[in-house]
Design a protein around this motif. Structure first.
Motif, PDB file in Angstrom:
ATOM      1  N   VAL A 155     -14.332  46.139 -79.320  1.00  0.00           N
ATOM      2  CA  VAL A 155     -15.325  45.713 -78.333  1.00  0.00           C
ATOM      3  C   VAL A 155     -15.570  46.913 -77.425  1.00  0.00           C
ATOM      4  CG1 VAL A 155     -15.855  44.127 -76.436  1.00  0.00           C
ATOM      5  CG2 VAL A 155     -14.598  43.299 -78.438  1.00  0.00           C
ATOM      6  N   SER A 156     -16.766  47.499 -77.525  1.00  0.00           N
ATOM      7  CA  SER A 156     -17.037  48.730 -76.779  1.00  0.00           C
ATOM      8  C   SER A 156     -17.556  48.461 -75.378  1.00  0.00           C
ATOM      9  CB  SER A 156     -18.030  49.608 -77.534  1.00  0.00           C
ATOM     10  OG  SER A 156     -19.238  48.907 -77.749  1.00  0.00           O
ATOM     11  N   HIS A 157     -18.157  47.301 -75.174  1.00  0.00           N
ATOM     12  CA  HIS A 157     -18.621  46.937 -73.839  1.00  0.00           C
ATOM     13  C   HIS A 157     -18.644  45.425 -73.736  1.00  0.00           C
ATOM     14  CE1 HIS A 157     -20.772  46.932 -70.048  1.00  0.00           C
ATOM     15  NE2 HIS A 157     -21.547  45.988 -70.555  1.00  0.00           N
ATOM     16  N   GLY A 158     -18.328  44.937 -72.574  1.00  0.00           N
ATOM     17  CA  GLY A 158     -18.391  43.503 -72.368  1.00  0.00           C
ATOM     18  C   GLY A 158     -18.359  43.173 -70.905  1.00  0.00           C
ATOM     19  N   GLU A 159     -18.934  42.013 -70.585  1.00  0.00           N
ATOM     20  CA  GLU A 159     -18.947  41.583 -69.201  1.00  0.00           C
ATOM     21  C   GLU A 159     -19.070  40.067 -69.144  1.00  0.00           C
ATOM     22  OE1 GLU A 159     -21.448  42.571 -65.134  1.00  0.00           O
ATOM     23  OE2 GLU A 159     -21.951  43.583 -66.995  1.00  0.00           O
ATOM     24  N   PHE A 160     -18.232  39.465 -68.311  1.00  0.00           N
ATOM     25  CA  PHE A 160     -18.356  38.037 -68.050  1.00  0.00           C
ATOM     26  C   PHE A 160     -18.954  37.879 -66.665  1.00  0.00           C
ATOM     27  CE2 PHE A 160     -16.675  34.089 -66.154  1.00  0.00           C
ATOM     28  CZ  PHE A 160     -17.407  33.206 -66.931  1.00  0.00           C
ATOM     29  N   THR A 161     -20.016  37.120 -66.574  1.00  0.00           N
ATOM     30  CA  THR A 161     -20.644  36.832 -65.293  1.00  0.00           C
ATOM     31  C   THR A 161     -20.560  35.341 -65.048  1.00  0.00           C
ATOM     32  OG1 THR A 161     -22.172  38.669 -65.586  1.00  0.00           O
ATOM     33  CG2 THR A 161     -22.771  37.012 -63.953  1.00  0.00           C
ATOM     34  N   CYS A 162     -19.871  34.990 -63.981  1.00  0.00           N
ATOM     35  CA  CYS A 162     -19.774  33.581 -63.592  1.00  0.00           C
ATOM     36  C   CYS A 162     -21.009  33.273 -62.764  1.00  0.00           C
ATOM     37  CB  CYS A 162     -18.502  33.351 -62.788  1.00  0.00           C
ATOM     38  SG  CYS A 162     -18.291  31.648 -62.293  1.00  0.00           S
ATOM     39  N   ALA A 163     -21.892  32.466 -63.316  1.00  0.00           N
ATOM     40  CA  ALA A 163     -23.165  32.169 -62.654  1.00  0.00           C
ATOM     41  C   ALA A 163     -23.013  31.105 -61.580  1.00  0.00           C
ATOM     42  CB  ALA A 163     -24.193  31.718 -63.689  1.00  0.00           C
ATOM     43  N   ALA A 164     -22.076  30.191 -61.751  1.00  0.00           N
ATOM     44  CA  ALA A 164     -21.918  29.115 -60.772  1.00  0.00           C
ATOM     45  C   ALA A 164     -20.548  28.484 -60.910  1.00  0.00           C
ATOM     46  CB  ALA A 164     -22.998  28.054 -60.975  1.00  0.00           C
ATOM     47  N   THR A 165     -20.123  27.869 -59.828  1.00  0.00           N
ATOM     48  CA  THR A 165     -18.907  27.059 -59.826  1.00  0.00           C
ATOM     49  C   THR A 165     -19.305  25.664 -59.356  1.00  0.00           C
ATOM     50  OG1 THR A 165     -18.361  27.566 -57.537  1.00  0.00           O
ATOM     51  CG2 THR A 165     -17.496  29.061 -59.227  1.00  0.00           C
ATOM     52  N   THR A 166     -18.409  24.730 -59.491  1.00  0.00           N
ATOM     53  CA  THR A 166     -18.682  23.369 -59.036  1.00  0.00           C
ATOM     54  C   THR A 166     -19.105  23.373 -57.579  1.00  0.00           C
ATOM     55  OG1 THR A 166     -17.011  22.548 -60.561  1.00  0.00           O
ATOM     56  CG2 THR A 166     -17.718  21.041 -58.826  1.00  0.00           C
ATOM     57  N   SER A 167     -18.376  24.118 -56.733  1.00  0.00           N
ATOM     58  CA  SER A 167     -18.700  24.125 -55.305  1.00  0.00           C
ATOM     59  C   SER A 167     -20.018  24.845 -55.018  1.00  0.00           C
ATOM     60  CB  SER A 167     -17.561  24.737 -54.492  1.00  0.00           C
ATOM     61  OG  SER A 167     -17.296  26.057 -54.921  1.00  0.00           O
ATOM     62  N   SER A 168     -20.345  25.879 -55.775  1.00  0.00           N
ATOM     63  CA  SER A 168     -21.614  26.593 -55.506  1.00  0.00           C
ATOM     64  C   SER A 168     -22.822  25.756 -55.928  1.00  0.00           C
ATOM     65  CB  SER A 168     -21.647  27.959 -56.196  1.00  0.00           C
ATOM     66  OG  SER A 168     -21.772  27.816 -57.591  1.00  0.00           O
ATOM     67  N   LEU A 169     -22.652  24.876 -56.916  1.00  0.00           N
ATOM     68  CA  LEU A 169     -23.744  24.012 -57.329  1.00  0.00           C
ATOM     69  C   LEU A 169     -24.030  22.921 -56.294  1.00  0.00           C
ATOM     70  CD1 LEU A 169     -22.995  23.575 -61.126  1.00  0.00           C
ATOM     71  CD2 LEU A 169     -24.873  24.859 -60.089  1.00  0.00           C
ATOM     72  N   GLU A 170     -23.031  22.636 -55.454  1.00  0.00           N
ATOM     73  CA  GLU A 170     -23.197  21.602 -54.437  1.00  0.00           C
ATOM     74  C   GLU A 170     -23.828  22.126 -53.156  1.00  0.00           C
ATOM     75  OE1 GLU A 170     -19.216  20.158 -54.090  1.00  0.00           O
ATOM     76  OE2 GLU A 170     -19.286  19.167 -56.029  1.00  0.00           O
ATOM     77  N   LEU A 171     -24.027  23.435 -53.042  1.00  0.00           N
ATOM     78  CA  LEU A 171     -24.600  24.021 -51.814  1.00  0.00           C
ATOM     79  C   LEU A 171     -26.047  23.675 -51.634  1.00  0.00           C
ATOM     80  CD1 LEU A 171     -22.956  27.534 -51.907  1.00  0.00           C
ATOM     81  CD2 LEU A 171     -22.304  25.567 -50.527  1.00  0.00           C
TER      82      LEU A 171
END
Length: 171
Positions: A155-171
């Protein structure tokens, strides 16, 4: 709140890291001692990094730029939400000719079928593939999956992006 996980892949110009030496240096200012260590990277990657440093203008040297990258990685690590539900995407570029990488990718993904919502696979050229996974689940499992996939040799490049959490969806 967005969270990212970045992985820089393995060099094809591997050298024995056990030969790397480190030493402690007294800093001219700031807190704590500095430790000198060596890093082996392909010349073109280092040249591109040096160009980026010179464009930024706020970093005076390579060492400070690397310290900035380490600090940013540590900060991202502290923002993980292992107990919350998270939603995000994992992007990987890899050489499918590397050993048995394709089999290992499949094995890991089969261990996390509840967390993988969807996948997209693109053949970039004869050797390289792009794979994007939509992930959803308890943070601990999702981050574990991302770490396992991004840590695979090839794996030469990779990235995980967390777009939302339970609490951020409730904002």
């Amino acid at each position: 709140m967005a969270h990212e996980h970045t992985h820089i892949g393995h060099s094809h110009h591997a050298r024995a890291e056990s030969n790397a030496r480190s030493c402690t240096v007294q800093p001219s200012s700031g807190s704590g001692e500095l430790t000198r260590f060596s890093v082996t990277v392909p010349e073109d990657l280092l040249a591109a990094f040096d160009e980026q440093i010179s464009r930024r203008g706020d970093v005076t040297n390579r060492s400070e730029a690397i310290r900035d990258l380490i600090r940013a990685s540590l900060v991202r690590e502290t923002t993980r939400t292992p107990e919350e539900q998270v939603i995000g995407s994992l992007t990987m570029i890899y050489d499918h000719h590397t050993g048995d990488l394709t089999r290992r990718l499949d094995e890991v993904q089969h261990d996390y079928t509840d967390e993988i919502v969807s996948t997209m696979h693109v053949h970039l050229d004869h050797h390289n593939c792009l794979e994007i996974l939509a992930l959803k689940g308890v943070g601990a499992r999702v981050y574990e999956l991302a770490d396992r996939l991004l840590g695979l040799r090839g794996v030469s490049h990779g990235e995980f992006t967390c777009a939302a959490t339970t609490s951020s969806l409730e904002l």
